[in-house]
Design a protein around this motif. Structure first.
Motif, PDB file in Angstrom:
ATOM      1  N   ASP A   1      -6.368   4.056 -13.262  1.00 56.53           N
ATOM      2  CA  ASP A   1      -7.386   5.109 -13.329  1.00 56.53           C
ATOM      3  C   ASP A   1      -6.778   6.393 -13.882  1.00 56.53           C
ATOM      4  N   LEU A   2      -5.884   6.252 -14.842  1.00 61.51           N
ATOM      5  CA  LEU A   2      -5.243   7.415 -15.442  1.00 61.51           C
ATOM      6  C   LEU A   2      -6.251   8.188 -16.282  1.00 61.51           C
TER       7      LEU A   2
ATOM      8  N   THR B   1      -1.369   3.658  -4.962  1.00 59.98           N
ATOM      9  CA  THR B   1      -2.150   4.824  -5.385  1.00 59.98           C
ATOM     10  C   THR B   1      -1.222   5.980  -5.774  1.00 59.98           C
ATOM     11  N   GLY B   2      -1.833   7.126  -6.040  1.00 58.55           N
ATOM     12  CA  GLY B   2      -1.061   8.313  -6.381  1.00 58.55           C
ATOM     13  C   GLY B   2      -0.741   8.385  -7.862  1.00 58.55           C
ATOM     14  N   GLN B   3       0.085   9.341  -8.211  1.00 64.61           N
ATOM     15  CA  GLN B   3       0.452   9.550  -9.604  1.00 64.61           C
ATOM     16  C   GLN B   3       1.757   8.829  -9.937  1.00 64.61           C
ATOM     17  N   ILE B   4       2.049   8.754 -11.219  1.00 69.46           N
ATOM     18  CA  ILE B   4       3.295   8.126 -11.664  1.00 69.46           C
ATOM     19  C   ILE B   4       4.453   9.014 -11.240  1.00 69.46           C
ATOM     20  N   GLN B   5       5.401   8.417 -10.555  1.00 71.04           N
ATOM     21  CA  GLN B   5       6.475   9.145  -9.880  1.00 71.04           C
ATOM     22  C   GLN B   5       7.417   9.845 -10.878  1.00 71.04           C
TER      23      GLN B   5
ATOM     24  N   SER C   1       0.841  -1.190   0.000  1.00 68.03           N
ATOM     25  CA  SER C   1       0.000   0.000   0.000  1.00 68.03           C
ATOM     26  C   SER C   1       0.881   1.246   0.000  1.00 68.03           C
ATOM     27  N   GLY C   2       0.302   2.351  -0.446  1.00 67.35           N
ATOM     28  CA  GLY C   2       1.058   3.597  -0.527  1.00 67.35           C
ATOM     29  C   GLY C   2       1.253   4.031  -1.958  1.00 67.35           C
TER      30      GLY C   2
ATOM     31  N   THR D   1      -3.091  -1.466 -10.969  1.00 57.79           N
ATOM     32  CA  THR D   1      -2.958  -0.746  -9.706  1.00 57.79           C
ATOM     33  C   THR D   1      -4.064   0.313  -9.668  1.00 57.79           C
ATOM     34  N   ASN D   2      -3.999   1.213  -8.723  1.00 61.68           N
ATOM     35  CA  ASN D   2      -4.965   2.310  -8.663  1.00 61.68           C
ATOM     36  C   ASN D   2      -4.273   3.650  -8.856  1.00 61.68           C
TER      37      ASN D   2
END
Length: 332
Positions: A156-157, A110-114, A85-86, A131-132
């Protein structure tokens, strides 16, 4: 045993001992420190339990080390199907020799592409799928000039597809399917800088017409299914092309099917749920089709006899305007 023999034996023993010791500890310390930061950033998951600071990181799960030519640096980080997670840790950008980066089937990622991924100048495979992840497909991916496989599917892009992806000179496959992408297919996709890549854009919300320039390229695999694309898609056909798989199903394409020739290599063709008109050409009996579906269109006329066309059941043809002949009802 004389002194000379004893000395030689001692030297051989010492050499063997050092060789074994060195072979057990080949992990680069900078890489090791970075990996431990990544583990901490992901909340020390059980999936990475083998990442023990007392052991050699080249033996850790989810990793690969290169050979002596790259000083045994970390070349692959593959985290798959774990209770992770994270967000993607920014420290992944501090593994300078990374060639493969995979985060896959991690529903709590989660989050955006780094953005730090842009630092990985040797990266060949980037797979962030199932992934999410949210946010856009980032422009900075076009900086990864060695990238061959880019897979961002099942996320979910959102937003539009960056036209700059066509600048990747070594790209072999681009998979952006099953996201929430909108807008048109970039005009630049008709002029990829290197080899023509396999292109998977299905299950999005893409709209507009396909740029005619894409017809100048010889794609091997295309999947644009389940979008809101419209207009003419006949540019993907042609007797001189070497396409193997073409899926344009569940869009709003409208063109005259009778005027298109299939590539002699075509094994998969799915055109169902569009507004395609006229009749199926006789030339299609020469095509080595393994999967075929033209249902839910506006086709008319007799299904040509011969080749593979009668090996498919009525499901592949039904709900057309006035199509007839085996495997449908005979023509009146």
């Amino acid at each position: 045993m004389d002194k000379t023999t004893m000395l030689l034996f001692s030297i051989l023993f010492l050499f063997t001992f050092l060789t074994i010791a060195l072979s057990k500890t080949i992990c680069n310390q900078d890489d090791k420190d970075t990996l431990l930061k990544i583990k901490k950033s992901l909340n020390n998951p059980y999936h990475l339990a083998s990442w023990d600071p007392q052991t050699d990181c080249c033996s850790w799960y989810c990793l690969e080390c290169g050979d002596a030519t790259v000083n045994h640096r970390i070349t692959a980080l593959t985290i798959f199907s774990g209770q992770i997670s994270g967000q993607i840790p920014p420290e992944v950008g501090d593994l300078p020799y990374l060639q493969t980066l995979v985060f896959r089937k991690l529903s709590n990622l989660t989050g955006q592409i780094q953005p730090a991924i842009a630092n990985l100048k040797y990266l060949r495979t980037l797979r962030l799928s199932w992934t999410n992840l949210t946010g856009p497909v980032p422009e900075f991916l076009s900086q990864l000039k060695n990238l061959q496989f880019l897979d961002l599917s099942f996320n979910d892009l959102s937003g539009s597809i960056p036209s700059s992806l066509s600048l990747l000179p070594n790209l072999l496959s681009l998979d952006l399917s099953r996201n929430k992408l909108t807008g048109p297919i970039p005009e630049s996709f008709g002029s990829f800088k290197g080899q023509v890549p396999d292109l998977y854009l299905s299950h999005n919300q893409l709209s507009g017409s396909i740029p005619k320039s894409l017809g100048n390229l010889d794609f091997n695999r295309i999947d644009f299914s389940r979008n809101k694309l419209q207009g003419d898609a006949s540019m993907f056909f042609g007797a001189n092309k070497t396409t193997w798989s073409l899926d344009l199903s569940r869009n709003m394409f409208q063109f005259d099917l009778s005027k298109v020739e299939t590539p002699k290599t075509l094994g998969i063709l799915d055109l169902n749920h569009n507004g395609i008109t006229r009749n199926i050409p006789v030339q299609w009996t020469e095509t080595p089709l393994q999967f075929f579906n033209v249902s839910y269109n506006q086709l008319c006329g007799r299904i040509p006899n011969g080749g593979k066309l009668q090996t498919f059941d009525s499901y592949s043809y039904f709900h057309n305007k006035c199509l007839c002949g085996a495997p449908l009802d005979s023509c009146k």
